[in-house]
Design a protein around this motif. Sequence first.
Motif, PDB file in Angstrom:
ATOM      1  N   GLY A   1      24.365 -40.606   6.703  1.00  0.00           N
ATOM      2  CA  GLY A   1      24.055 -40.323   8.094  1.00  0.00           C
ATOM      3  C   GLY A   1      25.214 -40.617   9.025  1.00  0.00           C
ATOM      4  O   GLY A   1      26.291 -41.034   8.609  1.00  0.00           O
ATOM      5  N   ASP A   2      24.979 -40.390  10.316  1.00  0.00           N
ATOM      6  CA  ASP A   2      26.032 -40.550  11.316  1.00  0.00           C
ATOM      7  C   ASP A   2      26.224 -42.033  11.653  1.00  0.00           C
ATOM      8  O   ASP A   2      25.281 -42.824  11.648  1.00  0.00           O
ATOM      9  CB  ASP A   2      25.669 -39.774  12.592  1.00  0.00           C
ATOM     10  CG  ASP A   2      25.541 -38.279  12.306  1.00  0.00           C
ATOM     11  OD1 ASP A   2      26.061 -37.838  11.265  1.00  0.00           O
ATOM     12  OD2 ASP A   2      24.934 -37.575  13.131  1.00  0.00           O
ATOM     13  N   GLU A   3      27.494 -42.382  12.002  1.00  0.00           N
ATOM     14  CA  GLU A   3      27.808 -43.771  12.334  1.00  0.00           C
ATOM     15  C   GLU A   3      27.618 -44.023  13.828  1.00  0.00           C
ATOM     16  O   GLU A   3      28.046 -43.219  14.663  1.00  0.00           O
ATOM     17  CB  GLU A   3      29.251 -44.114  11.950  1.00  0.00           C
ATOM     18  CG  GLU A   3      29.509 -44.150  10.459  1.00  0.00           C
ATOM     19  CD  GLU A   3      30.136 -42.876   9.939  1.00  0.00           C
ATOM     20  OE1 GLU A   3      30.529 -42.855   8.764  1.00  0.00           O
ATOM     21  OE2 GLU A   3      30.211 -41.889  10.709  1.00  0.00           O
ATOM     22  N   PHE A   4      27.017 -45.151  14.131  1.00  0.00           N
ATOM     23  CA  PHE A   4      26.793 -45.547  15.518  1.00  0.00           C
ATOM     24  C   PHE A   4      28.098 -46.066  16.118  1.00  0.00           C
ATOM     25  O   PHE A   4      28.773 -46.906  15.529  1.00  0.00           O
ATOM     26  CB  PHE A   4      25.712 -46.635  15.556  1.00  0.00           C
ATOM     27  CG  PHE A   4      25.476 -47.236  16.909  1.00  0.00           C
ATOM     28  CD1 PHE A   4      24.771 -46.546  17.882  1.00  0.00           C
ATOM     29  CD2 PHE A   4      25.969 -48.505  17.216  1.00  0.00           C
ATOM     30  CE1 PHE A   4      24.541 -47.102  19.128  1.00  0.00           C
ATOM     31  CE2 PHE A   4      25.741 -49.071  18.456  1.00  0.00           C
ATOM     32  CZ  PHE A   4      25.034 -48.368  19.419  1.00  0.00           C
ATOM     33  N   LEU A   5      28.462 -45.589  17.308  1.00  0.00           N
ATOM     34  CA  LEU A   5      29.711 -45.991  17.966  1.00  0.00           C
ATOM     35  C   LEU A   5      29.493 -46.867  19.184  1.00  0.00           C
ATOM     36  O   LEU A   5      30.442 -47.472  19.677  1.00  0.00           O
ATOM     37  CB  LEU A   5      30.524 -44.749  18.377  1.00  0.00           C
ATOM     38  CG  LEU A   5      30.938 -43.791  17.258  1.00  0.00           C
ATOM     39  CD1 LEU A   5      31.743 -42.637  17.832  1.00  0.00           C
ATOM     40  CD2 LEU A   5      31.754 -44.514  16.195  1.00  0.00           C
ATOM     41  N   GLY A   6      28.273 -46.915  19.709  1.00  0.00           N
ATOM     42  CA  GLY A   6      28.015 -47.733  20.881  1.00  0.00           C
ATOM     43  C   GLY A   6      27.016 -47.075  21.810  1.00  0.00           C
ATOM     44  O   GLY A   6      26.709 -45.880  21.680  1.00  0.00           O
ATOM     45  N   GLU A   7      26.506 -47.856  22.751  1.00  0.00           N
ATOM     46  CA  GLU A   7      25.518 -47.329  23.676  1.00  0.00           C
ATOM     47  C   GLU A   7      25.680 -47.970  25.043  1.00  0.00           C
ATOM     48  O   GLU A   7      26.396 -48.971  25.209  1.00  0.00           O
ATOM     49  CB  GLU A   7      24.098 -47.588  23.159  1.00  0.00           C
ATOM     50  CG  GLU A   7      23.685 -49.052  23.240  1.00  0.00           C
ATOM     51  CD  GLU A   7      22.211 -49.275  22.924  1.00  0.00           C
ATOM     52  OE1 GLU A   7      21.579 -48.388  22.366  1.00  0.00           O
ATOM     53  OE2 GLU A   7      21.716 -50.366  23.254  1.00  0.00           O
ATOM     54  N   LEU A   8      25.002 -47.377  26.039  1.00  0.00           N
ATOM     55  CA  LEU A   8      24.878 -48.029  27.341  1.00  0.00           C
ATOM     56  C   LEU A   8      23.513 -47.674  27.905  1.00  0.00           C
ATOM     57  O   LEU A   8      22.960 -46.605  27.638  1.00  0.00           O
ATOM     58  CB  LEU A   8      26.010 -47.614  28.286  1.00  0.00           C
ATOM     59  CG  LEU A   8      26.163 -46.146  28.673  1.00  0.00           C
ATOM     60  CD1 LEU A   8      25.444 -45.867  29.979  1.00  0.00           C
ATOM     61  CD2 LEU A   8      27.636 -45.831  28.849  1.00  0.00           C
ATOM     62  N   ARG A   9      22.945 -48.615  28.654  1.00  0.00           N
ATOM     63  CA  ARG A   9      21.622 -48.454  29.253  1.00  0.00           C
ATOM     64  C   ARG A   9      21.744 -48.664  30.758  1.00  0.00           C
ATOM     65  O   ARG A   9      22.263 -49.693  31.201  1.00  0.00           O
ATOM     66  CB  ARG A   9      20.623 -49.456  28.655  1.00  0.00           C
ATOM     67  CG  ARG A   9      20.360 -49.256  27.164  1.00  0.00           C
ATOM     68  CD  ARG A   9      19.586 -50.432  26.587  1.00  0.00           C
ATOM     69  NE  ARG A   9      19.292 -50.250  25.183  1.00  0.00           N
ATOM     70  CZ  ARG A   9      18.133 -49.797  24.697  1.00  0.00           C
ATOM     71  NH1 ARG A   9      17.148 -49.478  25.537  1.00  0.00           N
ATOM     72  NH2 ARG A   9      17.932 -49.660  23.409  1.00  0.00           N
ATOM     73  N   ILE A  10      21.248 -47.703  31.536  1.00  0.00           N
ATOM     74  CA  ILE A  10      21.339 -47.774  32.994  1.00  0.00           C
ATOM     75  C   ILE A  10      19.949 -47.580  33.580  1.00  0.00           C
ATOM     76  O   ILE A  10      19.344 -46.516  33.410  1.00  0.00           O
ATOM     77  CB  ILE A  10      22.285 -46.693  33.546  1.00  0.00           C
ATOM     78  CG1 ILE A  10      23.617 -46.724  32.786  1.00  0.00           C
ATOM     79  CG2 ILE A  10      22.497 -46.881  35.043  1.00  0.00           C
ATOM     80  CD1 ILE A  10      24.478 -45.525  33.053  1.00  0.00           C
ATOM     81  N   PRO A  11      19.400 -48.579  34.264  1.00  0.00           N
ATOM     82  CA  PRO A  11      18.089 -48.403  34.905  1.00  0.00           C
ATOM     83  C   PRO A  11      18.191 -47.447  36.093  1.00  0.00           C
ATOM     84  O   PRO A  11      19.200 -47.425  36.813  1.00  0.00           O
ATOM     85  CB  PRO A  11      17.733 -49.818  35.351  1.00  0.00           C
ATOM     86  CG  PRO A  11      19.044 -50.520  35.485  1.00  0.00           C
ATOM     87  CD  PRO A  11      19.953 -49.924  34.450  1.00  0.00           C
ATOM     88  N   LEU A  12      17.150 -46.675  36.307  1.00  0.00           N
ATOM     89  CA  LEU A  12      17.174 -45.703  37.404  1.00  0.00           C
ATOM     90  C   LEU A  12      17.118 -46.365  38.773  1.00  0.00           C
ATOM     91  O   LEU A  12      17.354 -45.705  39.788  1.00  0.00           O
ATOM     92  CB  LEU A  12      16.010 -44.713  37.262  1.00  0.00           C
ATOM     93  CG  LEU A  12      16.098 -43.717  36.102  1.00  0.00           C
ATOM     94  CD1 LEU A  12      15.122 -42.580  36.321  1.00  0.00           C
ATOM     95  CD2 LEU A  12      17.488 -43.169  35.928  1.00  0.00           C
ATOM     96  N   LYS A  13      16.813 -47.661  38.812  1.00  0.00           N
ATOM     97  CA  LYS A  13      16.741 -48.316  40.120  1.00  0.00           C
ATOM     98  C   LYS A  13      18.114 -48.376  40.801  1.00  0.00           C
ATOM     99  O   LYS A  13      18.194 -48.671  41.991  1.00  0.00           O
ATOM    100  CB  LYS A  13      16.163 -49.714  39.985  1.00  0.00           C
ATOM    101  CG  LYS A  13      16.959 -50.668  39.108  1.00  0.00           C
ATOM    102  CD  LYS A  13      16.223 -51.996  38.991  1.00  0.00           C
ATOM    103  CE  LYS A  13      16.971 -52.964  38.062  1.00  0.00           C
ATOM    104  NZ  LYS A  13      16.233 -54.222  37.894  1.00  0.00           N
ATOM    105  N   VAL A  14      19.213 -48.088  40.056  1.00  0.00           N
ATOM    106  CA  VAL A  14      20.523 -48.050  40.712  1.00  0.00           C
ATOM    107  C   VAL A  14      20.601 -46.893  41.698  1.00  0.00           C
ATOM    108  O   VAL A  14      21.491 -46.857  42.547  1.00  0.00           O
ATOM    109  CB  VAL A  14      21.663 -47.934  39.671  1.00  0.00           C
ATOM    110  CG1 VAL A  14      21.652 -49.103  38.722  1.00  0.00           C
ATOM    111  CG2 VAL A  14      21.579 -46.622  38.903  1.00  0.00           C
TER     112      VAL A  14
END
Length: 834
Positions: A207-220
């Motif tokens: 399978g594909d390798e994970f490179l990273g993530e980011l999470r942004i709440p919509l309250k911004v």
Amino acid sequence: MRDCYCTVNLDQEEVFRTKIVEKSLCPFYGEDFYCEIPRSFRHLSFYIFDRDVFRRDSIIGKVAIQKEDLQKYHNRDTWFQLQHVDADSEVQGKVHLEMRLSEVITDTGVVCHKLATRIFECQGLPIVNGQCDPYATVTLAGPYRSEAKKTKVKKKTNNPQFDEVFYFEVTRPCSYSKKSHFDFEEEDVDKLEIRVDLWNASNLKFGDEFLGELRIPLKVLRQSSSYEAWYFLQPRDNGSKSLKPGDLGSLRLNVVYTEDHVFSSDYYSPLRDLLLKSSDVEPVSASAAHILGEVCREKQEAAIPLVRLFLHYGKIVPFISAIANAEVERTQDPNTIFRGNSLTSKCIDETMKLAGMHYLHDTLKPIIEEICQSHKSCEIDPVKLKDGENLENNMENLRQYVDRIFTGISKSGVSCPTVMCDIFFSLRESAAKRFQDDLDVRYTAVSSFIFLRFFAPAILSPNLFQLTPHHTDPQTSRTLTLISKTIQTLGSLSKSKSANFKESYMATFYEFFNEQKYADAVKNFLDLISSSGRRDHKSIEQPILLKEGFMIKRAQGRKRFGMKNFKKRWFRLTNHEFTYQKSKGDQPLYSIPLENILAVEKLEEESFKMKNMFQVIQPERALYIQANNCVEAKDWIDILTKVSQCNKKRLTVYHPSAYLNGHWLCCKASSDSAPGCTPCTGGLPANIQLDIDGDRETERIYSLFNLYMNKMEKMQGKSPGQQCPAAVLVTPGPWPPARATKGTLRWWKTPAGPLGGVFLSGGGHRVHGTGILGPALAYSWHHQSSTANILAHLRVGIVPHALPLSPHCREHPIGDKSFQSYIRQQSEISTHSI
């Protein structure tokens, strides 16, 4: 037991690897690695690997130090607990993202909210198994929903340009079912977030390798309906329980990290000009450079930037001649000439280290390598002899080694760099003039440096001079210690040489060399290297090896039907030519004379979808080469640029991309002989050192003056803070000052006259001064105003819409504390009060 080695990484890119220590659970490496860091990074990481009998490497653990935390451990030994390595936590790179929330009125008149998420690009993603084919998934996630969309896969790049927009319905009409129902209330919107995951598309079944993530709440988006910023990728929180850090052991490190912030060149003109005139100041003890050496806690602090600055501008010889002559005049006994750790000694040491490294390698490296590989017993202390060893055999082994090294040194005079010869000529003349009755002082003044401070330390600790890649084993280290002692005594030309040895066995061994032919050889060698302006380096018959190693090169298409593929080759650079061959020791397959190198420049990654590439441009074509990592690529570019810098036909412009499919990728010109479209970045002065930046060295000198400002005030006779009814506004130059106005004048005196003065004009907008303190305090003001300007105009990570994309935003994305830490540190530094 384990066979372990350690790697040094900038984020996920390996730049150095230690030797393998076999069969040990407490391996000692004792290796030093120094490099100029050519790119931005988040973590300085160290990985410990275990190699099994099948030569397979398994990772044991790692130590990762954030860039902003390096100052906590600066230049002190520290034990770090090894951490477990999880594939989901090994992330690097950053993402440029924009979110826009808008209202949409449906056919029934109901207002719905829709979110547009635009992913522009990523930078600095890791290379996984030699390749990177990234894509991104963008997910709108909440307590009751998860809607994902995917970008296209970008092949062979770790800096993908996506520029794709995805639309999501945030709130929906009430006619929807309960499960997917969303009210229009803000509180429900606050429960949603955008998650961006980066993946490396893999052809493997795993399978594909994970490179990273980011999470942004919509309250911004509460305060603004549009939000654009750069973000660092973060590790994935998979909820797994980590083992105790102590389970893996610990790693002892000593990290020295410095970071220079340099203004444009015109800022440094006053202080730079003042320093470069030091050799003309009478007496030289009143010069800016000499005063810096006096106020610094360690002479080495001042010597390093001063030597590099004077080398850069070609004025090192008159400066060292001036301070050496002053020291000789103060010396009472010819036997102690240049024996102390003075500014003169430290400056000459640093010059030899910079100018003479290739000379040292050419003279000593072959025999040092042989000594390390042969492991012949050379112990001549009867007390330390092992069972079965013969004292006479050991003495003969040691005698042969000493004889070979001495012969190599005594016959190497023609290869001694010109700048070292000019300095030795000056030392010889000053010593002979000062002590006219001592006929040997003209030799001892030079031998105290070339033997005592150059060859002997290199033999004693070859790893510190890059003569060996690692620390030598105890037996070899003992052999080199005995050789170093003998060579040091041979070069000293002292009248009672046996008395130099505290050990009787060394005095006995030295009888082998107590012959006139050795003394004559030393004098002839010293005569040769202390004669000024006698030769040009091109007259050297034997080529000097400057650098070699494996790299990957692209076929140049010299054969009509040949394929332009990539092959691994052994590259070799001497002061005559640049060659490559299939493997080390083979006949060269291709040779480029140095005079045919027109430019050496980086190659844009997009040309072949490969990192760390550079090009060696020749009259007929360019040779495209890929180095193993960014540090190695910079080293090759630097040294190739240096050796070709004086070529008369050097280019001023070049093509940063390759010529493919009938046109240049950079400017789209169709002719393969079209002139370049980008100015060359070379422009290094034709001097000794490859990587000297004059402005950077001046900045370091300013930092020293600023650090020891209080000491300068205490050392000199002064009128502190003297209030003058009509104080003086002056520009750098001689007294009297240009004009007078209201203000405060501070001034200092030395036995030679005024040391300096400074005036801060009304409102604190301009700073002028004479001597040292004026320019130094002016730079303090420039640093303060520069930092204040950044604070006033920069929001970390956020891309200002009214301005073009700010490099600070790209370099300091959201999700890291490096920029905030730097600003806080700068604000805490107490600057000298004007």
